[in-house]
Design a protein around this motif. Sequence first.
Motif, PDB file in Angstrom:
ATOM      1  N   LEU A   1      10.508 -22.228 -10.337  1.00 33.56           N
ATOM      2  CA  LEU A   1      10.482 -22.840  -9.012  1.00 33.56           C
ATOM      3  C   LEU A   1       9.149 -23.530  -8.758  1.00 33.56           C
ATOM      4  N   CYS A   2       8.056 -22.907  -9.200  1.00 32.98           N
ATOM      5  CA  CYS A   2       6.734 -23.486  -9.015  1.00 32.98           C
ATOM      6  C   CYS A   2       6.634 -24.811  -9.759  1.00 32.98           C
ATOM      7  N   ASP A   3       7.152 -24.846 -11.007  1.00 28.07           N
ATOM      8  CA  ASP A   3       7.146 -26.098 -11.778  1.00 28.07           C
ATOM      9  C   ASP A   3       7.983 -27.153 -11.085  1.00 28.07           C
ATOM     10  N   ASP A   4       9.150 -26.739 -10.568  1.00 23.10           N
ATOM     11  CA  ASP A   4      10.000 -27.688  -9.840  1.00 23.10           C
ATOM     12  C   ASP A   4       9.280 -28.230  -8.613  1.00 23.10           C
ATOM     13  N   ALA A   5       8.570 -27.355  -7.902  1.00 21.45           N
ATOM     14  CA  ALA A   5       7.855 -27.782  -6.698  1.00 21.45           C
ATOM     15  C   ALA A   5       6.796 -28.812  -7.034  1.00 21.45           C
ATOM     16  N   GLN A   6       6.077 -28.600  -8.150  1.00 21.91           N
ATOM     17  CA  GLN A   6       5.055 -29.559  -8.544  1.00 21.91           C
ATOM     18  C   GLN A   6       5.658 -30.900  -8.904  1.00 21.91           C
ATOM     19  N   ARG A   7       6.821 -30.883  -9.555  1.00 27.50           N
ATOM     20  CA  ARG A   7       7.488 -32.148  -9.894  1.00 27.50           C
ATOM     21  C   ARG A   7       7.903 -32.892  -8.637  1.00 27.50           C
ATOM     22  N   TRP A   8       8.395 -32.150  -7.638  1.00 28.73           N
ATOM     23  CA  TRP A   8       8.835 -32.790  -6.410  1.00 28.73           C
ATOM     24  C   TRP A   8       7.668 -33.351  -5.618  1.00 28.73           C
ATOM     25  N   GLU A   9       6.472 -32.760  -5.785  1.00 33.52           N
ATOM     26  CA  GLU A   9       5.312 -33.227  -5.034  1.00 33.52           C
ATOM     27  C   GLU A   9       4.677 -34.447  -5.665  1.00 33.52           C
ATOM     28  N   GLN A  10       4.962 -34.728  -6.954  1.00 36.17           N
ATOM     29  CA  GLN A  10       4.377 -35.877  -7.608  1.00 36.17           C
ATOM     30  C   GLN A  10       4.979 -37.166  -7.046  1.00 36.17           C
ATOM     31  N   PRO A  11       4.146 -38.207  -6.887  1.00 37.66           N
ATOM     32  CA  PRO A  11       4.671 -39.486  -6.373  1.00 37.66           C
ATOM     33  C   PRO A  11       5.682 -40.082  -7.333  1.00 37.66           C
ATOM     34  N   ARG A  12       6.707 -40.652  -6.748  1.00 34.07           N
ATOM     35  CA  ARG A  12       7.787 -41.252  -7.558  1.00 34.07           C
ATOM     36  C   ARG A  12       7.659 -42.755  -7.577  1.00 34.07           C
TER      37      ARG A  12
ATOM     38  N   ARG B   1       0.809  -1.216   0.000  1.00 36.70           N
ATOM     39  CA  ARG B   1       0.000   0.000   0.000  1.00 36.70           C
ATOM     40  C   ARG B   1       0.842   1.265   0.000  1.00 36.70           C
ATOM     41  N   ALA B   2       2.138   1.131   0.243  1.00 35.91           N
ATOM     42  CA  ALA B   2       2.997   2.314   0.343  1.00 35.91           C
ATOM     43  C   ALA B   2       4.424   1.941  -0.013  1.00 35.91           C
ATOM     44  N   GLY B   3       5.211   2.965  -0.315  1.00 34.50           N
ATOM     45  CA  GLY B   3       6.639   2.754  -0.522  1.00 34.50           C
ATOM     46  C   GLY B   3       6.958   2.118  -1.853  1.00 34.50           C
ATOM     47  N   ARG B   4       8.077   1.403  -1.866  1.00 34.26           N
ATOM     48  CA  ARG B   4       8.584   0.801  -3.096  1.00 34.26           C
ATOM     49  C   ARG B   4       9.012  -0.632  -2.835  1.00 34.26           C
ATOM     50  N   GLN B   5       8.310  -1.307  -1.914  1.00 37.28           N
ATOM     51  CA  GLN B   5       8.728  -2.627  -1.481  1.00 37.28           C
ATOM     52  C   GLN B   5       7.594  -3.647  -1.583  1.00 37.28           C
ATOM     53  N   LEU B   6       7.992  -4.895  -1.732  1.00 39.95           N
ATOM     54  CA  LEU B   6       7.072  -6.024  -1.622  1.00 39.95           C
ATOM     55  C   LEU B   6       7.765  -7.089  -0.793  1.00 39.95           C
ATOM     56  N   TYR B   7       7.086  -7.585   0.231  1.00 41.12           N
ATOM     57  CA  TYR B   7       7.673  -8.589   1.115  1.00 41.12           C
ATOM     58  C   TYR B   7       7.010  -9.923   0.802  1.00 41.12           C
ATOM     59  N   ALA B   8       7.784 -10.842   0.244  1.00 41.22           N
ATOM     60  CA  ALA B   8       7.230 -12.100  -0.247  1.00 41.22           C
ATOM     61  C   ALA B   8       7.695 -13.278   0.602  1.00 41.22           C
ATOM     62  N   ASP B   9       6.783 -14.224   0.791  1.00 34.57           N
ATOM     63  CA  ASP B   9       7.062 -15.457   1.529  1.00 34.57           C
ATOM     64  C   ASP B   9       7.054 -16.599   0.530  1.00 34.57           C
ATOM     65  N   LEU B  10       8.203 -17.241   0.338  1.00 35.62           N
ATOM     66  CA  LEU B  10       8.340 -18.322  -0.639  1.00 35.62           C
ATOM     67  C   LEU B  10       8.241 -19.698   0.002  1.00 35.62           C
ATOM     68  N   GLU B  11       7.651 -19.764   1.177  1.00 31.42           N
ATOM     69  CA  GLU B  11       7.500 -21.051   1.853  1.00 31.42           C
ATOM     70  C   GLU B  11       6.768 -22.085   0.985  1.00 31.42           C
ATOM     71  N   PRO B  12       5.717 -21.722   0.222  1.00 30.45           N
ATOM     72  CA  PRO B  12       5.066 -22.733  -0.623  1.00 30.45           C
ATOM     73  C   PRO B  12       6.002 -23.350  -1.668  1.00 30.45           C
ATOM     74  N   LEU B  13       7.102 -22.671  -1.955  1.00 29.38           N
ATOM     75  CA  LEU B  13       8.052 -23.172  -2.952  1.00 29.38           C
ATOM     76  C   LEU B  13       9.277 -23.824  -2.301  1.00 29.38           C
ATOM     77  N   ARG B  14       9.178 -24.123  -1.018  1.00 30.00           N
ATOM     78  CA  ARG B  14      10.335 -24.689  -0.311  1.00 30.00           C
ATOM     79  C   ARG B  14      10.859 -25.980  -0.941  1.00 30.00           C
ATOM     80  N   PRO B  15       9.986 -26.944  -1.354  1.00 33.37           N
ATOM     81  CA  PRO B  15      10.559 -28.180  -1.942  1.00 33.37           C
ATOM     82  C   PRO B  15      11.489 -27.906  -3.119  1.00 33.37           C
ATOM     83  N   ALA B  16      11.069 -27.008  -4.022  1.00 28.03           N
ATOM     84  CA  ALA B  16      11.921 -26.698  -5.171  1.00 28.03           C
ATOM     85  C   ALA B  16      13.165 -25.942  -4.747  1.00 28.03           C
ATOM     86  N   LEU B  17      13.017 -25.038  -3.800  1.00 26.65           N
ATOM     87  CA  LEU B  17      14.177 -24.293  -3.330  1.00 26.65           C
ATOM     88  C   LEU B  17      15.177 -25.207  -2.635  1.00 26.65           C
ATOM     89  N   THR B  18      14.677 -26.169  -1.893  1.00 18.90           N
ATOM     90  CA  THR B  18      15.566 -27.137  -1.240  1.00 18.90           C
ATOM     91  C   THR B  18      16.386 -27.900  -2.281  1.00 18.90           C
TER      92      THR B  18
END
Length: 415
Positions: free
Chosen positions: A404-415, A306-323
């Motif tokens: 990262l989102c695509d990677d996360a979906q691949r990691w969530e699929q059963p192997r 709502r103000a400034g020039r910033q966005l604070y993002a939480d990438l926790e949903p993408l943790r599997p791909a980030l890992t």
Amino acid sequence: MRRTDPPGHGPVRFGPAGAGDGLPVLDALRDVLARAARTGDEEPAGGGTAIREAACGYWTRRGLPVDADRVAAAPGAPALLLALTAALGGDVLVPRPCAAWWAPYARLLGRPVFHVATPAECGGVPDPYALLETVRRIRAEGGDPKLLVLSVADDPTGTVAPPELLHACAEAAAAEGLHLVSDETWRDTVFSPPGTVPLSPAEMLPDRVTVVTDLAGALLPGGWPAAVARFEAGERGARLHARVLDVLTALGASVAAPVAAAARYALAEPAPVTDRAATAVRLHGCLATALHATVVAAGALARPPRAGRQLYADLEPLRPALTAHGVGDAQELEDFLTARLGHPAPGGHRFGDELGALRVRLTTGALLGASGGERAECLTAPAPLELPHVQRALTQVKSVLEDLCDDAQRWEQPR
């Protein structure tokens, strides 16, 4: 009670640069600075009469009248906060998350810093009940809480706390005898809803609040360091003002005379300054909204800015791909995104968040373009989001996160 300073980082080395405006310098400001640079004049520590009187006018127009002998100027808000922390003594409380530079300056003085839980949608203003509990625990363990730093329009989250929360927090702080420093650097950059004017805690507690405004928020370029502080009336305000001047004098922390001349001009808010400020607010608001949509569409979490020039993002949903990419904490996330985006993306640990949380601050300045011409074009374009270089920058963010989102979906699929 355990201090909540992030481990492994020095007291003032708080990471990548802040959220600069990134826009060309206003011609009128450049002319004022150039004329002042022809002389060898010096400004006294705390600011000369002219800049302090200009600050009085600025605050009076915002419903916070003040006398010039209750104003101090310094080369940036960090110098003022350092001086205030030294003058007030005691332990320091700050929101979680908070501006990257708040806690390091307290640690530089050897002062304990405690982060207080803050609602996600109300960045910059702690939860009043969490504040009371934190104060109680600090005192139970022999601490001496004296100072609460908060912001009415927040960096890093870009959110604005509602008046009722600010009221409740200010009342809780006053009940515990805390002095408030209100960082109002971003109060003039609110873009959503348009025309919103944030409330200042100085309007609620006129005898317990020092207001600090870094002019790089809305009025001056980031590379021209100048900030002003407004002290409360009365004997206590006079004593605090005098102690702060002592610290600024000892540090040699005076505003460079050419910058002080530009600051005086900007604080008077002539038409060229107000027009540019309004244009910049609309531009950064447009970019922040688009950046938020891009980040959320890719699967990350973020509160609407709502103000400034910033966005604070939480990438926790993408943790599997980030890992899978070797990213397990905020420092590794900062390194990962900075390398792929090509511009600083400081992790949440820089702002007092837990190191293990996958949070990051992104800025709209990175979308303006690499050249002065591209940035100037953003100011005049009727639809800046349609500019090719802005589209490329947003597409880059989208591509990095969608991969990262695509990677996360691949990691969530059963192997």
